[in-house]
Design an enzyme around this catalytic site. Sequence first.
Site, PDB file in Angstrom:
ATOM      1  N   GLU A 276       0.843  -1.219   0.000  1.00  0.00           N
ATOM      2  CA  GLU A 276       0.000   0.000   0.000  1.00  0.00           C
ATOM      3  C   GLU A 276       0.863   1.248   0.000  1.00  0.00           C
ATOM      4  O   GLU A 276       0.540   2.242  -0.646  1.00  0.00           O
ATOM      5  CB  GLU A 276      -0.942   0.006   1.210  1.00  0.00           C
ATOM      6  CG  GLU A 276      -1.976  -1.098   1.193  1.00  0.00           C
ATOM      7  CD  GLU A 276      -2.765  -1.171  -0.104  1.00  0.00           C
ATOM      8  OE1 GLU A 276      -3.270  -0.143  -0.565  1.00  0.00           O
ATOM      9  OE2 GLU A 276      -2.858  -2.276  -0.657  1.00  0.00           O
ATOM     10  N   TRP A 279       1.824   1.852  -3.433  1.00  0.00           N
ATOM     11  CA  TRP A 279       0.759   2.510  -4.210  1.00  0.00           C
ATOM     12  C   TRP A 279       0.844   4.023  -4.033  1.00  0.00           C
ATOM     13  O   TRP A 279       0.653   4.794  -4.958  1.00  0.00           O
ATOM     14  CB  TRP A 279      -0.638   2.036  -3.757  1.00  0.00           C
ATOM     15  CG  TRP A 279      -1.139   0.837  -4.493  1.00  0.00           C
ATOM     16  CD1 TRP A 279      -1.203  -0.436  -4.010  1.00  0.00           C
ATOM     17  CD2 TRP A 279      -1.653   0.792  -5.839  1.00  0.00           C
ATOM     18  NE1 TRP A 279      -1.728  -1.262  -4.976  1.00  0.00           N
ATOM     19  CE2 TRP A 279      -2.011  -0.536  -6.096  1.00  0.00           C
ATOM     20  CE3 TRP A 279      -1.842   1.745  -6.838  1.00  0.00           C
ATOM     21  CZ2 TRP A 279      -2.543  -0.949  -7.318  1.00  0.00           C
ATOM     22  CZ3 TRP A 279      -2.379   1.344  -8.053  1.00  0.00           C
ATOM     23  CH2 TRP A 279      -2.722   0.016  -8.287  1.00  0.00           C
TER      24      TRP A 279
HETATM   25  P1  FAD Z   1      -3.290   1.697   5.358  1.00  0.00           P
HETATM   26  O1  FAD Z   1      -4.060   0.603   4.750  1.00  0.00           O
HETATM   27  O2  FAD Z   1      -2.766   1.508   6.715  1.00  0.00           O
HETATM   28  O3  FAD Z   1      -2.086   2.036   4.344  1.00  0.00           O
HETATM   29  C1  FAD Z   1      -0.898   2.705   4.777  1.00  0.00           C
HETATM   30  C2  FAD Z   1      -0.655   3.960   3.976  1.00  0.00           C
HETATM   31  O4  FAD Z   1      -0.444   3.654   2.601  1.00  0.00           O
HETATM   32  C3  FAD Z   1      -1.818   4.933   3.987  1.00  0.00           C
HETATM   33  O5  FAD Z   1      -1.802   5.732   5.148  1.00  0.00           O
HETATM   34  C4  FAD Z   1      -1.582   5.720   2.719  1.00  0.00           C
HETATM   35  O6  FAD Z   1      -0.634   6.734   2.900  1.00  0.00           O
HETATM   36  C5  FAD Z   1      -0.988   4.675   1.777  1.00  0.00           C
HETATM   37  N1  FAD Z   1      -2.041   4.081   0.940  1.00  0.00           N
HETATM   38  C6  FAD Z   1      -2.833   3.046   1.229  1.00  0.00           C
HETATM   39  N2  FAD Z   1      -3.625   2.734   0.191  1.00  0.00           N
HETATM   40  C7  FAD Z   1      -3.332   3.618  -0.779  1.00  0.00           C
HETATM   41  C8  FAD Z   1      -3.802   3.828  -2.098  1.00  0.00           C
HETATM   42  N3  FAD Z   1      -4.753   3.040  -2.652  1.00  0.00           N
HETATM   43  N4  FAD Z   1      -3.300   4.848  -2.804  1.00  0.00           N
HETATM   44  C9  FAD Z   1      -2.342   5.636  -2.292  1.00  0.00           C
HETATM   45  N5  FAD Z   1      -1.844   5.485  -1.053  1.00  0.00           N
HETATM   46  C10 FAD Z   1      -2.325   4.488  -0.316  1.00  0.00           C
HETATM   47  N6  FAD Z   1      -5.290   8.209   0.357  1.00  0.00           N
HETATM   48  C11 FAD Z   1      -4.800   9.357   0.838  1.00  0.00           C
HETATM   49  O7  FAD Z   1      -3.824   9.340   1.584  1.00  0.00           O
HETATM   50  N7  FAD Z   1      -5.371  10.556   0.498  1.00  0.00           N
HETATM   51  C12 FAD Z   1      -6.448  10.637  -0.328  1.00  0.00           C
HETATM   52  O8  FAD Z   1      -6.901  11.749  -0.623  1.00  0.00           O
HETATM   53  C13 FAD Z   1      -6.999   9.428  -0.821  1.00  0.00           C
HETATM   54  N8  FAD Z   1      -8.107   9.437  -1.613  1.00  0.00           N
HETATM   55  C14 FAD Z   1      -8.609   8.253  -2.102  1.00  0.00           C
HETATM   56  C15 FAD Z   1      -9.727   8.283  -2.947  1.00  0.00           C
HETATM   57  C16 FAD Z   1     -10.244   7.096  -3.456  1.00  0.00           C
HETATM   58  C17 FAD Z   1     -11.452   7.140  -4.378  1.00  0.00           C
HETATM   59  C18 FAD Z   1      -9.645   5.876  -3.126  1.00  0.00           C
HETATM   60  C19 FAD Z   1     -10.181   4.576  -3.678  1.00  0.00           C
HETATM   61  C20 FAD Z   1      -8.531   5.834  -2.308  1.00  0.00           C
HETATM   62  C21 FAD Z   1      -7.994   7.013  -1.777  1.00  0.00           C
HETATM   63  N9  FAD Z   1      -6.875   7.011  -0.905  1.00  0.00           N
HETATM   64  C22 FAD Z   1      -6.377   8.203  -0.450  1.00  0.00           C
HETATM   65  C23 FAD Z   1      -6.146   5.766  -0.633  1.00  0.00           C
HETATM   66  C24 FAD Z   1      -6.564   4.989   0.628  1.00  0.00           C
HETATM   67  O9  FAD Z   1      -7.945   4.808   0.651  1.00  0.00           O
HETATM   68  C25 FAD Z   1      -6.116   5.657   1.929  1.00  0.00           C
HETATM   69  O10 FAD Z   1      -4.761   6.005   1.845  1.00  0.00           O
HETATM   70  C26 FAD Z   1      -6.307   4.712   3.120  1.00  0.00           C
HETATM   71  O11 FAD Z   1      -7.639   4.347   3.239  1.00  0.00           O
HETATM   72  C27 FAD Z   1      -5.821   5.385   4.372  1.00  0.00           C
HETATM   73  O12 FAD Z   1      -6.046   4.593   5.492  1.00  0.00           O
HETATM   74  P2  FAD Z   1      -4.843   3.964   6.318  1.00  0.00           P
HETATM   75  O13 FAD Z   1      -3.869   5.032   6.675  1.00  0.00           O
HETATM   76  O14 FAD Z   1      -5.432   3.182   7.419  1.00  0.00           O
HETATM   77  O15 FAD Z   1      -4.182   3.029   5.238  1.00  0.00           O
END
Ligand code: FAD
Length: 473
Positions: A276, A279
Amino acid sequence: ATHLVWFRNDLRITDNRALHAACQDIHAKVIAVYIATPEQWQQHDMAPRQAAFIQQNLDCLDASLAEKNIPLFSHQCADFAESVEWLSGFCQKNDVTDLFYNRQYELNERRRDDRVGELLQGKCTLHAFDDSLLLPPGSVVTGSGEMYKVFTPFRKSFLQRLTHSDARCLPAPKPRADNAERLPLVPFDYPLEQPDPSLFPAGEDAALQRLRSFCRERVQDYQQQRDIPAIDGTSCLSPYLAIGVLSPRQCFNRLLAECPQTLEDDQSGAFVWLNELVWREFYRHLLVAYPKLCRHKPFIAWTDNVRWSGDADHLAAWKAGRTGFPIVDAAMRQLNQTGWMHNRLRMIVASFLVKDLLINWRAGERYFMSQLLDGDLAANNGGWQWAASSGTDAAPYFRIFNPTTQGERFDKKGDFIRRWVPELADVPDSDIHHPHQWAIKQGRVLDYPEPLVDHAVARKQTLQAFEEAKRGA
Ligand code: FAD
């Protein structure tokens, strides 16, 4: 020498490359600055919650810098153009010999930095660092030197490079010799909405603590739990990463410290979490390789020919979490109330807006930015273009999520739905995804909207709209 550190999206003192470099010369005077740009933020649809979170974290940064005897000046300008002029004057007034900053990769930010370079040329030396990514944009490319358009080969190449790169974390600077006065921070002239401090406490200590406990206690189960929104299965670190309270190197190193086998076992929770983070890198690298993405252009040009629906009521219902689809509504309410939404739900609601309501993905992208605490152009645009099938390596246009089956798969008993949609509190587990059918059978009236669309019909219309657009291209 006077070294000025210009803080932007890197609100931390540990593992901050620009700050670290500025403090290397023990004889230099080190000062810091932060410039708020409310009109620019407005143009970028920054959420009032994110602005408030920045302000809180700036307070923490100010306190940490004061302990190191580094004064933090703060100032407010309307936009980037004004900030550049002001910064140039500030440098002159304070006899700044060297300006240190960490690069930002979005188009307007890069233009601003180019302009700073022009204005300060010959007056002070600029030191720019790649800090917000594990590997800088442009460093992970195909054999012919191009940016990868598909994630999996990007990741393969990325991880190979990463293991040979210096991804170590840098320590916080040592206290400077001269005592520095602590200056009041400017209040932002921007709508502010305080995020819930029990969900997202401010400061790098809070971020590091969350990172540590996640890598120690939960990352092992990440692969099994990350798609279940009722479970606290993901790190919730995105708000900190988005504004640089935490660095991706801190994430990577902490992960390896707790799970040394991460890179050897691609089935492990730790590897899937690292995936992730990659990504995140992929979307930022894409933004630099394809600046049109910063202008909200689709990666696949023909998708702009889709004849979108302009139904304002549908858009409003989606925003408010009143679509009549329980999982979509629960998700939107989570976003509206907390500024954060689970990744699986982001995919579901984005798909619903684009493929069930046939509304232009840009409306969703903007709305997300205006609400998200972790709003980030690259990730948000990447996510929306993925869901809209307009991006590179996106979901193909003919693959359309069924919002009801998605709910059944990922929130089987409706625990998450009931948390956010109290109108459905009495609906039993087995019927939670079809509450209207249940209500009819029970002879009850639900205080909950009827579904906005019939998914099967909407699906057909969307397929047709995309096919027409593709043919017309
Ligand atoms: P975890 O699952 O713990 O992942 C760790 C870190 O990896 C996240 O904090 C984030 O920085 C990064 N990450 C994870 N998944 C993604 C991904 N698909 N794309 C890019 N980075 C990722 N993320 C944002 O940070 N900002 C946004 O504005 C944003 N908008 C989104 C819009 C849509 C339509 C979708 C489908 C996804 C978006 N995401 C965004 C990606 C992702 O949903 C979030 O990063 C994630 O839900 C954050 O939760 P977490 O920190 O618990 O993630």
